[in-house]
Scaffold this motif. Sequence first.
Motif, PDB file in Angstrom:
ATOM      1  N   ARG A 194      -6.704   3.176  -7.674  1.00  8.14           N
ATOM      2  CA  ARG A 194      -7.534   1.953  -7.378  1.00  8.14           C
ATOM      3  C   ARG A 194      -8.736   2.063  -8.398  1.00  8.14           C
ATOM      4  NH1 ARG A 194      -9.537   1.484  -1.654  1.00  8.14           N
ATOM      5  NH2 ARG A 194     -10.364   3.186  -2.111  1.00  8.14           N
ATOM      6  N   GLU A 250       0.776  -1.339   0.015  1.00  9.14           N
ATOM      7  CA  GLU A 250      -0.054   0.048  -0.121  1.00  9.14           C
ATOM      8  C   GLU A 250       0.965   1.430   0.061  1.00  9.14           C
ATOM      9  OE1 GLU A 250      -4.017   1.913   2.361  1.00  9.14           O
ATOM     10  OE2 GLU A 250      -2.753   0.216   3.250  1.00  9.14           O
ATOM     11  N   VAL A 256     -11.846  -2.590  -2.558  1.00  6.86           N
ATOM     12  CA  VAL A 256     -11.039  -3.486  -1.585  1.00  6.86           C
ATOM     13  C   VAL A 256     -11.720  -4.719  -1.071  1.00  6.86           C
ATOM     14  CG1 VAL A 256      -9.806  -3.376   0.683  1.00  6.86           C
ATOM     15  CG2 VAL A 256      -9.890  -1.380  -0.979  1.00  6.86           C
ATOM     16  N   GLU A 257     -10.891  -5.794  -1.342  1.00 12.50           N
ATOM     17  CA  GLU A 257     -11.412  -7.286  -0.633  1.00 12.50           C
ATOM     18  C   GLU A 257     -10.682  -7.714   0.055  1.00 12.50           C
ATOM     19  OE1 GLU A 257     -12.301  -9.829  -4.153  1.00 12.50           O
ATOM     20  OE2 GLU A 257     -13.261  -7.931  -5.306  1.00 12.50           O
ATOM     21  N   LYS A 258     -11.089  -8.725   1.165  1.00 16.39           N
ATOM     22  CA  LYS A 258     -10.214  -8.975   2.125  1.00 16.39           C
ATOM     23  C   LYS A 258      -9.920 -10.600   1.637  1.00 16.39           C
ATOM     24  CE  LYS A 258     -11.715  -6.282   5.991  1.00 16.39           C
ATOM     25  NZ  LYS A 258     -10.869  -5.990   6.805  1.00 16.39           N
ATOM     26  N   GLY A 259      -8.840 -10.861   1.798  1.00 14.87           N
ATOM     27  CA  GLY A 259      -8.324 -12.505   1.517  1.00 14.87           C
ATOM     28  C   GLY A 259      -7.659 -12.913   2.752  1.00 14.87           C
ATOM     29  N   GLU A 260      -7.281 -14.195   2.625  1.00 17.01           N
ATOM     30  CA  GLU A 260      -6.629 -14.975   3.638  1.00 17.01           C
ATOM     31  C   GLU A 260      -5.349 -14.241   3.998  1.00 17.01           C
ATOM     32  OE1 GLU A 260      -5.887 -18.818   2.405  1.00 17.01           O
ATOM     33  OE2 GLU A 260      -8.043 -19.318   1.748  1.00 17.01           O
ATOM     34  N   GLU A 261      -4.574 -13.327   2.944  1.00 16.49           N
ATOM     35  CA  GLU A 261      -3.182 -12.838   3.381  1.00 16.49           C
ATOM     36  C   GLU A 261      -3.354 -11.477   3.534  1.00 16.49           C
ATOM     37  OE1 GLU A 261      -0.089 -14.792   2.615  1.00 16.49           O
ATOM     38  OE2 GLU A 261      -1.237 -16.694   2.592  1.00 16.49           O
ATOM     39  N   GLY A 262      -4.470 -10.866   3.667  1.00 17.00           N
ATOM     40  CA  GLY A 262      -4.654  -9.535   3.933  1.00 17.00           C
ATOM     41  C   GLY A 262      -5.679  -8.895   3.049  1.00 17.00           C
ATOM     42  N   THR A 263      -5.668  -7.599   2.463  1.00 13.37           N
ATOM     43  CA  THR A 263      -6.686  -6.907   1.849  1.00 13.37           C
ATOM     44  C   THR A 263      -6.005  -6.809   0.580  1.00 13.37           C
ATOM     45  OG1 THR A 263      -6.052  -4.649   2.686  1.00 13.37           O
ATOM     46  CG2 THR A 263      -8.114  -5.985   3.847  1.00 13.37           C
ATOM     47  N   PHE A 264      -6.787  -6.581  -0.610  1.00 12.46           N
ATOM     48  CA  PHE A 264      -6.257  -6.356  -1.970  1.00 12.46           C
ATOM     49  C   PHE A 264      -7.338  -5.681  -2.743  1.00 12.46           C
ATOM     50  CE2 PHE A 264      -4.782 -10.545  -0.546  1.00 12.46           C
ATOM     51  CZ  PHE A 264      -3.288 -10.427  -1.008  1.00 12.46           C
ATOM     52  N   ALA A 265      -6.956  -4.845  -3.728  1.00 14.56           N
ATOM     53  CA  ALA A 265      -7.722  -4.084  -4.608  1.00 14.56           C
ATOM     54  C   ALA A 265      -7.190  -3.912  -5.627  1.00 14.56           C
ATOM     55  CB  ALA A 265      -7.721  -2.469  -3.939  1.00 14.56           C
TER      56      ALA A 265
END
Length: 75
Positions: A49, A39, A53-62
Amino acid sequence: MDASNNAAIVELTFLKKDGTPRKSRFVVDTGGGAFILAEGLANDIGVERTGPVEKGEEGTFAPLATPAVRLGDMP
């Protein structure tokens, strides 16, 4: 390229919005299929962006707009 702990590491140069260069080191993941930016780097180079923003197993991603980037002298 540097090979540390069985990982290929390259230095990439991004162009900030004002045209100045910003270097950063990346681990090359030949099977990942994604180009992941921290980030702080994304904010520093001013990449925008393009989705939520989406939450995943390893953190947030966009999803991001494609930044201007070079590997050495290669655009």
